[in-house]
Design a protein around this motif. Structure first.
Motif, short mmCIF file in Angstrom:
data_model
loop_
_atom_site.label_atom_id
_atom_site.label_comp_id
_atom_site.label_asym_id
_atom_site.label_seq_id
_atom_site.Cartn_x
_atom_site.Cartn_y
_atom_site.Cartn_z
N GLY A 97 3.68 -11.28 -8.78
CA GLY A 97 2.97 -12.33 -8.07
C GLY A 97 2.84 -12.10 -6.58
N ASP A 98 3.34 -10.97 -6.07
CA ASP A 98 3.28 -10.73 -4.63
C ASP A 98 2.98 -9.26 -4.41
OD1 ASP A 98 3.41 -10.76 -1.94
OD2 ASP A 98 5.58 -11.10 -1.80
N ASP A 99 1.73 -8.88 -4.59
CA ASP A 99 1.36 -7.48 -4.52
C ASP A 99 1.27 -6.95 -3.10
OD1 ASP A 99 1.17 -7.24 -7.27
OD2 ASP A 99 -0.84 -8.14 -7.27
N SER A 100 1.38 -7.85 -2.11
CA SER A 100 1.31 -7.39 -0.73
C SER A 100 2.64 -6.81 -0.27
CB SER A 100 0.92 -8.55 0.19
OG SER A 100 1.90 -9.58 0.15
N ARG A 101 3.70 -7.09 -1.06
CA ARG A 101 5.00 -6.54 -0.70
C ARG A 101 4.97 -5.04 -0.88
NH1 ARG A 101 9.87 -8.86 -4.04
NH2 ARG A 101 8.90 -10.75 -3.20
N GLU A 102 5.49 -4.29 0.05
CA GLU A 102 5.49 -2.84 -0.07
C GLU A 102 6.35 -2.43 -1.24
OE1 GLU A 102 6.24 1.19 2.58
OE2 GLU A 102 6.50 -0.80 3.46
N GLN A 121 -6.02 -2.29 -8.04
CA GLN A 121 -6.90 -1.21 -7.62
C GLN A 121 -7.92 -1.70 -6.60
OE1 GLN A 121 -6.57 1.97 -8.25
NE2 GLN A 121 -8.36 2.42 -6.95
N ARG A 122 -8.46 -2.90 -6.82
CA ARG A 122 -9.42 -3.46 -5.86
C ARG A 122 -8.77 -3.66 -4.49
NH1 ARG A 122 -11.42 -6.49 -10.36
NH2 ARG A 122 -10.06 -8.25 -9.80
N ARG A 123 -7.52 -4.07 -4.50
CA ARG A 123 -6.84 -4.31 -3.22
C ARG A 123 -6.54 -3.00 -2.51
NH1 ARG A 123 -2.44 -9.05 -3.68
NH2 ARG A 123 -2.73 -8.88 -1.41
N VAL A 124 -6.26 -1.97 -3.28
CA VAL A 124 -6.07 -0.64 -2.67
C VAL A 124 -7.38 -0.16 -2.06
CG1 VAL A 124 -5.59 1.79 -3.16
CG2 VAL A 124 -4.15 0.01 -4.17
N THR A 139 0.82 -0.52 -1.95
CA THR A 139 1.12 0.84 -2.37
C THR A 139 1.00 0.94 -3.89
OG1 THR A 139 2.70 1.08 -0.56
CG2 THR A 139 2.85 2.68 -2.36
N PRO A 140 0.16 1.85 -4.40
CA PRO A 140 0.04 1.98 -5.85
C PRO A 140 1.41 2.26 -6.48
CG PRO A 140 -1.66 3.26 -4.73
CD PRO A 140 -0.69 2.79 -3.67
N LYS A 141 1.64 1.63 -7.59
CA LYS A 141 2.93 1.74 -8.24
C LYS A 141 2.87 2.75 -9.37
CE LYS A 141 6.48 -1.26 -10.30
NZ LYS A 141 6.80 -2.64 -10.70
N ASN A 142 3.94 3.53 -9.55
CA ASN A 142 4.00 4.48 -10.65
C ASN A 142 4.18 3.70 -11.95
OD1 ASN A 142 4.39 6.50 -12.46
ND2 ASN A 142 6.09 7.49 -11.36
N GLU A 143 3.20 3.75 -12.82
CA GLU A 143 3.22 2.96 -14.05
C GLU A 143 3.80 3.71 -15.23
OE1 GLU A 143 2.31 -0.42 -14.82
OE2 GLU A 143 2.91 -0.30 -12.73
#
Length: 718
Positions: free
Chosen positions: A39-44, A627-630, A637-641
């Protein structure tokens, strides 16, 4: 889900509390690692050394469960879980072992820590009650519970007070004063199922309802599995009874005679159920066919177990099956001594720790504290272990899942316009509760009752009797005092946050994600989102789908039973539901040569399918948003999925996480136990879900015609 659940009631009145079990922490890593919240994708998204090491370790654990010699398109369960039985922790009890259930032992470790939290107890004003729990726990640790001391005077005194033990008492036992029904009613006060198997409806006025009793001890007996002594069921039950009877220094000839008598009783009692296949509805049909009058002893049950509460005439909430009990009464009259001996030993079985080895005694003691003194332990657990950050992340995931469900309802092609509008209104009114339902006043009342528990330092047998009785009384509290509650009162089960469960509650159209479920393999904050959505996301989606299964769909957005379906849409819905019945009914369980009951399990299977579909839809939507926010150059920061050590794509990891929730090691008796459950046995619920999921076939590249992609048109409602 409903263990649960994902865990039933008679078909004419489905219990409106659909329960679901979840998962387990095998590696002992804490939940405190910081990771980006959904819920907080702005967090690094910073991966610390500790987090990276944890992920490597957990990836290795997941890999250790797998059987790479099996093609995932041939048998995904064996591929995902085939080696679990070889690497699971040691056996602790006679219960079924599963990745799902073992999380209970994670919680026992937490319970052990909480038992030392005197300062926390003081802050919460439960110090006196914690001391009572500590005294019980210490008495349990000091007691001899392996093997079970069946001949303890406290047990024998209780047995004599409720019906007697002719094998032990001989001529002193008076058959003319014995009532098999009354003794069974007394057993329910201690949570023991004799010849009455009662449950509690999870809505006002919280009265009991009844399932047909299962016979046996460690192994449920059926006509065919005790036909001869070479079956597994016969010696396991024989051994359990022999150990109890031997404790009373009976001769071998006497023991053999008593056991033979019990088996003879079982065979005649089983023949009654065989006449209607053990199905509650068919039993009631026979009651009408043979014009069986109402079985006249139920009032005694209410006097003994419910302080005489007048629930007897509330025919909407019970299932007495008069035919079965009328016939059972005749059988019991021919086997009075055997029935009394059986019921006496069922009480002993309830008090028995049933350990496979003495080294697991601490586990047993903690489990009793955790389950029977649950309101006290839960108060400590929620204060110590359930954080605002965790609540926020799970809430965000629920929001994503609800968006996915709404998308399905908007796009499914077979709903007509008016029915679709009703469905969307219903979806919009769902209330999510994360952690538990709070009723501080009732919680405090229950905790004070725990404080009044009588605990003797050197009398564990009496202590466990007292604890079992208290736990049953607390569980029945709202029914015993229903006059004190409003008609919209919530079930007690929703107050226990530290349980491994999630619920959909039909009467207020709400889902509950309990705090105790938030452990691996259901959830960890450091996991890739692909794994989180494949595990906890699927579990949440399962509960959401219950609002639109064959039972949930008969209730509207206000929790009222109302047919909001058009004739055309309802016909399609029923046809699609039948697909699940037919599909799962084709699964043969070779260990017991029985097929899965597709009709009994259909709603849980529908919920599994819906939950898996919604979770993948929600995950894909979540990743597109990231992806849109990147691309918009936001500080994300893209996360390793992927999971370190597993050569799997994120979506393959999603499905692997789902399957590994249900890794299990069954013995033959466990299949019999689950045969009439509303949940399909773990292996077949995985196989059934993925073989009806076209996304799975695409992600694992399963060709049409393979076992996991058998045909183009799979079963699908949502």
């Amino acid at each position: 889900m409903n263990q649960g659940n994902m865990f039933s009631i008679s078909n004419h009145l489905r219990l409106p509390l659909l329960a679901g079990l979840v998962c387990i922490l095998i590696c002992g890593f804490p939940l405190a690692y910081e990771a980006r919240s959904i819920g907080d994708d702005s967090r690094e998204n910073t991966i610390t050394d500790d987090t990276a090491e944890y992920l490597r370790s957990y990836g290795a654990l997941m890999k250790s469960y797998m059987n790479f010699s099996v093609d995932p398109c041939d048998d995904f369960y064996e591929y995902a879980c085939g080696n679990w039985k070889n690497v699971k922790p040691p056996q602790r009890t006679t219960n079924k072992r599963s990745n799902l259930l073992d999380i209970i032992y994670t919680l026992t470790e937490v319970t052990e820590q909480l038992m030392t939290k005197t300062q926390l107890a003081e802050a919460l004003n439960v110090s006196a009650e914690l001391r009572v729990a500590q005294r019980f726990y210490n008495s349990c640790l000091a007691a001899e519970v392996f093997p079970h001391p069946a001949a303890d005077p406290a047990y024998l005194s209780l047995i004599r007070s409720i019906g007697g033990f002719p094998a032990v008492d001989g001529d002193a036992w008076n058959a003319s004063r014995f009532s098999w029904f009354n003794m069974s009613a007394h057993l329910t006060n201690y949570g023991a199922d004799g010849l009455i198997h009662d449950k509690i409806t999870q809505y006002y006025p919280f009265q009991p309802y009844f399932k047909l009793p299962e016979l046996g001890f460690d192994y449920n007996v059926h006509t065919d599995n005790i036909a001869n002594k070479s079956s597994r069921a016969y010696p396991k039950n024989e051994k359990r009874m022999h150990n109890y009877l031997k404790a009373f220094n009976l001769t071998e000839d006497k023991i053999e005679s008593v056991i033979t008598g019990v088996f003879d009783f079982w065979r005649e009692a089983l023949a009654i159920k065989d006449r209607f296949g053990g199905d509650d509805d068919r039993c009631n049909e026979l009651s009408e066919l043979y014009n069986v009058s109402t079985f006249g002893q139920w009032r005694s049950y209410y006097e003994i177990a419910w302080d005489g509460k007048d629930f007897y005439n509330d025919s909407l909430a019970v299932n007495y099956c008069d035919f079965y009990y009328t016939e059972l009464d005749k059988v019991c009259a021919r086997h009075l001594e055997a029935v009394a001996n059986y019921l006496a030993m069922k009480l002993l079985y309830r008090m028995d720790a049933k350990l496979s080895d003495q080294e697991y005694q601490k586990d047993h003691c903690l489990l009793v504290v955790q389950s029977s003194l649950s309101h006290l332990i839960n108060k400590l657990y929620m204060a110590e272990h359930f954080s605002d950050d965790t609540h926020s992340e799970i809430s965000a995931m629920v929001t994503e899942l609800r968006k996915a469900q709404r998308q399905v309802l908007e796009n499914v092609e077979w709903l007509d316009g008016e029915t679709r509008r009703e469905a969307l209104v219903k979806e919009s009114t769902i209330t999510p509760v994360i952690g538990s339902y709070k009723d501080e006043e009732l919680t405090d009342l229950f905790i004070r009752k725990i404080g009044n528990l009588s605990v003797a330092e050197d009398d564990y047998a009496q202590n466990i009797i007292n604890v079992r009785r208290l736990a049953t009384t607390l569980w029945r509290h709202k029914g015993l005092h229903f006059e004190d509650f409003s008609p919209d009162a919530k079930p007690i089960a929703l107050m226990i946050g530290n349980q491994v469960n999630a619920f959909y509650y039909i009467l207020d159209h709400s889902i509950y994600v309990m705090a105790g479920i938030l452990h691996p393999p259901a959830y960890h904050r450091s996991w890739p989102d692909s794994l989180k959505f494949g595990t906890l996301g699927y579990l949440v989606g399962h509960e959401l789908t219950h609002g639109f299964d064959t039972v949930g769909s008969s209730f509207d957005s206000n929790g009222q039973m109302r047919n909001w379906w058009s004739t055309k849409s309802e016909a399609v819905f029923q046809e699609r539901a039948k697909c699940y019945v037919d599909h799962y009914s084709n699964y043969l369980i070779p260990e017991i040569n029985r097929r899965v009951n597709g009709n009994e399990t259909k709603d849980e299977n529908i919920a599994d399918a819906g939950g898996l579909t919604q979770a993948l839809t929600a995950y894909r939507s979540h990743m597109k948003q990231l992806q849109r926010r990147v691309e918009d150059n936001e500080t994300v920061t893209p996360k390793n999925e992927q999971m370190p050590g597993l050569d799997l794509s994120p979506e393959q990891l999603f499905f692997l996480g789902f399957a590994q929730l249900w890794c299990a090691a069954y013995e033959e008796e466990h299949y019999w136990e689950e045969l009439n459950h509303e949940h399909t046995s773990d292996k077949y619920r995985v196989l059934g879900a993925v073989s009806n999921n076209n996304d799975f076939a695409e992600v694992y590249k399963c060709a049409l015609g393979t076992a996991m992609h058998p045909k183009e048109e799979s079963c699908r409602i949502w």
